[in-house]
Write an enzyme that holds these catalytic residues in place. Structure first.
Site: not given
Ligand code: NI
Length: 181
Positions: A54, A59, A102-103, A144-145, A148
């Site tokens: 994701g 991000q 998480c990226l 999660h996304e 953000h």
């Molecule tokens: Ni993340």
């Protein structure tokens, strides 16, 4: 700069914690145009290149309310790209703990408590509203996304102690990105 519009999809740099731009809440998407379509394509390509399941627009430094998810991680699985624009989680049921990554937190994996099942309402890239019931990894990824988009990060779900440890590790990593991975 009209000729710049035809530039192909591109992998965009992913911001890493503690970059302050990750804390900026996204704004509602109002234009469902070519520019949005390109942003969605770039986000998908960036997510696949990472690779990750994701990626939310904040991000990559774009303060807009959208994210992409593809939970089809098996080698033989066909891709399952999903785009969520101006999403709203309208129902949550149950509780589940899952070790998330998480990226924006390379190398970090932490147990986070989430709802087990959700109902999410969002728009797709053409502006059509859809509703989706999800459980499993997809439900976790959506929550999660979606965080953000409000400038909320996985560390915010951790105990103060775990949060400090992750913070220190990430600050150290930012100081010497090559050494830490
Ligand atoms: Ni993340």
């Amino acid at each position: 700069m009209l000729e710049m519009k035809s530039v192909a999809m591109a992998v965009r740099p992913i911001l890493h914690y503690p970059d302050k731009r990750l804390r900026v809440p996204g704004e509602e998407v109002t234009e469902f145009d070519e520019e949005l379509a390109e942003l969605v394509e770039d986000m998908a390509e960036t997510m696949y290149a990472a690779p990750g399941v994701g990626l939310a627009a904040p991000q990559i430094g774009v303060s807009k309310r959208l994210f992409v998810i593809d939970v089809a991680t098996g080698d033989d699985e066909p891709s399952d790209l999903r785009v969520f624009i101006n999403p709203e989680i309208v129902e949550k049921n149950g509780t589940v703990c899952y070790e998330e990554g998480c990226l924006s937190f390379p190398g970090v994996h932490e147990e986070v408590k989430r709802a087990e099942r959700i109902l999410v309402r969002a728009k797709d890239a053409s502006g059509e509203t859809f509703e989706l019931e999800a459980d499993g990894l997809l439900a976790i990824a959506v929550q999660h996304e979606n965080d953000h988009l409000d400038g909320k990060l996985m560390v915010d779900h951790l105990s103060l102690l775990r949060r400090r440890l992750v913070h220190r590790a990430m600050v150290k990593r930012a100081a010497s990105p090559d050494a830490a991975e």
